[in-house]
Design a protein around this motif. Structure first.
Motif, PDB file in Angstrom:
ATOM      1  N   THR A 228       0.842  -1.199   0.000  1.00  0.00           N
ATOM      2  CA  THR A 228       0.000   0.000   0.000  1.00  0.00           C
ATOM      3  C   THR A 228       0.877   1.248   0.000  1.00  0.00           C
ATOM      4  O   THR A 228       0.527   2.244  -0.608  1.00  0.00           O
ATOM      5  CB  THR A 228      -0.929   0.042   1.225  1.00  0.00           C
TER       6      THR A 228
ATOM      7  N   TRP B  40      -5.215   4.148   6.833  1.00  0.00           N
ATOM      8  CA  TRP B  40      -6.144   3.023   6.858  1.00  0.00           C
ATOM      9  C   TRP B  40      -5.408   1.715   6.682  1.00  0.00           C
ATOM     10  O   TRP B  40      -5.786   0.698   7.249  1.00  0.00           O
ATOM     11  CB  TRP B  40      -7.256   3.184   5.826  1.00  0.00           C
TER      12      TRP B  40
ATOM     13  N   GLY C 183      -5.401  -0.855   9.528  1.00  0.00           N
ATOM     14  CA  GLY C 183      -6.070  -2.046   9.016  1.00  0.00           C
ATOM     15  C   GLY C 183      -5.214  -3.281   9.165  1.00  0.00           C
ATOM     16  O   GLY C 183      -5.685  -4.337   9.579  1.00  0.00           O
TER      17      GLY C 183
END
Ligand SMILES: Nc1ncnc2c1ncn2[C@@H]1O[C@H](COP(=O)(O)OP(=O)(O)O)[C@@H](O)[C@H]1O
Ligand SMILES: [Mg+2]
Lengths: 227, 404
Positions: B39, B365, B369
């Motif tokens: 990510t 996130w 997460g």
């Protein structure tokens, strides 16, 4: 303090059923000193486990301090065990990775006693059992007799009313076995109810009350005023 | 059982069985690091693209010749208008109230020659306003002069790479270039910066828009940038510009008007989706770690059966035993997740160090997460083994028998 009525327990071993306890009636008053003797497989350990709420009977009833135990949930029985019963096993059952102090304080840890209070109680007990020097030792650094003394300390740290010992000297030489018996008797003298399973008839004779078991039944119940 | 005691109890366990602990730590750390890495790279790519394209302010409208019929999706980057967008249109738009400036743009390839060297280069025809809108500055000399749009002054500003390619260490200012069949004098060299809207201006020659019209023999503009006086005016000016050009083009609405935001919004959506997708793929590795955690917890339960019996004999309730085993797995994954965070950031920073242009940033996130997922996975996969431990009858457990 303890009343058993028509207590039964059977186990299924392979295809056969073994009647480990066969309609046992028994009364024990507070402060008594009992030995339980009998051949191997006669149901001694099963009886002790019943008394200590580790096992549940098939039928019959069990009153401990006026409470009917068979009606209690497992959680309630766990709480009763913690508060009223101390166990001493033949195989010590100490946790290897914890040192003597940590093993002894385990019952207090389980009920969430703060560390400062635990320390005080454990220290007092260690002193009394002559184990101060071994507080930080792990079980594998201790002799058999010392291990059993640690196990006894763990059993009585909560000042239970009932102390159950299942062949506590079975793994010990006669000298340290003698020490352990003396210690248990001292505790009994202070008022704790002591029930001890033993193979050794000589040890068994020291108790004021002696039970003989065979095939799950109480064969003989001797009591004397001696000692 | 007090929280601190539970922690200490578990810690003894973890340090006591370091191989088992190591395996879980590794599995969790790799899973979490993978999520962060992927990510982080996805987000880096997104930032990279946005930064590259984000050189125009929000108060700049872009007019493209050609009409786009449907709404949504990527606007046509290569205009295919039937009618040219001309300099006269540009002047007319500039006349609208609320318009601060306009900058026309014509782009093409041309043979550029200087000092006997010959290169095919991007030639951009524009005006001084473009330099202001894009905050382009001359490292040497000056930018294009502020002359009327239709004056084809024989001057040019060259990108830094062009300067290097054509003049090497020689001074370029005042030298003459030949672009196609026209000559121009170098009046400035752009400073090193400047990739924008997909064009690397350091590799381009900038000339007045009228000169470019002659060079490429066209009246039509490739783009027209319109800067409004205030960002609030954007919405009212949009229809005004459309109407104006429609009136000038015999009633044909043949231009497309976009803002940088709408353009970037599309890229942004795509790249964000991409980041989400690679993050999800990495998250699968965490689920695999969960299966490992389940197996290891099962092994732990069967190895510690007598201990469970003992704890119960000492008065531990089913709930407590359950909690002890769950917290053990949770603690391990939490430590593993933290190691994974360190590892992930370490690798990203290492990558950034090797390739500094690439921005690294893990979206929040993804960070939260990954940690949350690792712990939920541990919770879910350790739940059953822990319950199995909790339900063991104390007598059997003391004897070391797991099955009952
Ligand atoms: N968990 C068990 N499953 C099957 N049989 C058992 C179990 N526990 C005890 N028994 C049987 O019950 C009988 C009594 O056992 P136990 O109370 O341990 O005897 P003792 O302690 O007197 O040697 C034995 O025949 C033993 O095999
Ligand atoms: Mg036995």
């Amino acid at each position: 303090m303890i009343r058993l009525e028509q207590l039964c327990k059977h186990y299924r071993l392979g295809g056969e059923t073994v009647q480990a306890l066969d309609h046992v009636d028994l009364n024990i008053s507070a402060g008594e000193y009992l030995s339980v003797m009998g051949p191997s497989g006669s149901g001694k350990s099963t009886l002790l486990n019943m008394l200590g709420l580790l096992d549940t009977p098939d039928s019959g009833s069990y009153w401990l301090n006026g409470t009917e135990i068979t009606a209690l949930s497992e959680d309630a029985r766990a709480a009763e065990r913690n508060r009223h019963v101390g166990f001493v096993f033949q195989a010590y059952h100490l946790i290897d990775r914890l040192n003597a102090r940590e093993n002894i304080e385990l019952p207090l840890v389980l009920i969430g006693t703060p560390p400062a209070q635990r320390r005080e109680k454990v220290n007092a007990l260690l002193r009394r059992l002559g184990l101060e020097r071994h507080a930080e030792h792990r079980p594998n650094q201790l002799s058999g007799g010392q291990r059993q003394r640690v196990a006894i300390a763990r059993a009585v740290i909560r000042r239970p009313a009932l102390l159950l010992a299942d062949e506590p000297t079975g793994n010990l030489d006669s000298h340290s076995g003698q020490d352990v018996i003396t210690l248990l008797e001292e505790l009994n003298d202070e008022g704790i109810t002591l029930v001890m399973v033993t193979h050794d008839a000589r040890m068994g004779q020291r108790a004021r009350r002696r039970l003989w078991m065979q095939d799950g039944t109480l064969l003989r119940d001797e009591q004397d005023a001696r000692r | 059982m007090l929280g601190a005691d539970l922690l200490r109890f578990n810690l003894r366990l973890l340090t006591g069985q370091w191989f088992r602990t190591l395996m879980i730590l590794l599995a969790t750390a790799v899973g979490v690091a993978a999520v962060l890495l992927l990510t982080g790279m996805g987000e880096g790519a997104r930032r990279f693209v946005l930064d590259e394209f984000n050189l125009l302010g929000n108060d700049v409208l872009i007019i493209l010749p050609g009409r786009k019929e449907t709404t949504g999706g990527i606007p046509p980057l290569t205009g295919e208008g039937t009618r040219d967008l001309t300099l006269a249109d540009a002047e007319a738009v500039l006349g609208l109230p609320g318009v601060q400036a306009v900058a026309p743009l014509i782009v093409g390839l041309a043979q550029v020659e200087a000092e006997g060297r010959n290169r095919e280069l991007v030639v951009v025809g524009t005006s001084t306003e473009l330099f202001r809108m894009r905050q382009l500055e001359a490292g040497q000399g000056q930018i294009l002069p502020d002359t009327p749009l239709d004056r084809a002054e024989p001057v040019c500003v060259i990108g830094s790479k062009v300067k290097q390619a054509l003049f090497e260490q020689q001074p370029a200012l005042g030298q003459w270039l030949r672009t196609g069949d026209r000559r121009c004098r170098v009046i400035g060299v752009l400073d090193a910066r400047g990739v924008s809207l997909g064009t690397d201006l350091s590799d381009a020659v900038l000339i007045p828009v009228a000169s470019a019209q002659q060079l490429f023999n066209t009246q039509g503009l490739f783009r027209l940038f319109v800067q409004v006086r205030h960002i609030d005016l954007v919405d009212t000016l949009k229809p005004a510009i459309l109407d104006l050009v429609q009136a000038r083009h015999q009633g044909e609405r043949d231009i497309t008007l976009i803002t940088q935001d709408s353009l970037l919004g599309v890229f942004d959506d795509i790249l964000q989706l991409l980041t989400l997708a690679v993050g999800a793929i990495a998250a699968i590795s965490l689920v695999v770690a969960g299966i490992l955690i389940m197996n290891i917890t099962l092994i732990s339960v069967s190895q510690r059966t007598p201990e469970i019996g003992l704890l119960k004999a000492l008065g531990a309730s089913e709930r407590q035993v359950h909690r002890i085993f769950l917290s053990e797995a949770l603690m391990m994954t939490f430590i593993g997740a933290m190691l994974g965070v360190l590892l992930g950031y370490g690798l990203l920073l290492g990558g950034h160090w090797i390739w500094p242009q690439f921005p690294v940033s893990v979206p929040l996130w993804a960070l939260l997460g990954a940690i949350l997922l690792a712990n939920s996975v541990a919770l879910i996969f350790a739940w059953l083994p822990a319950r199995k431990a909790a339900r063991l009858p104390p007598v059997l457990a003391l004897k070391g028998e797991t099955d009952a």
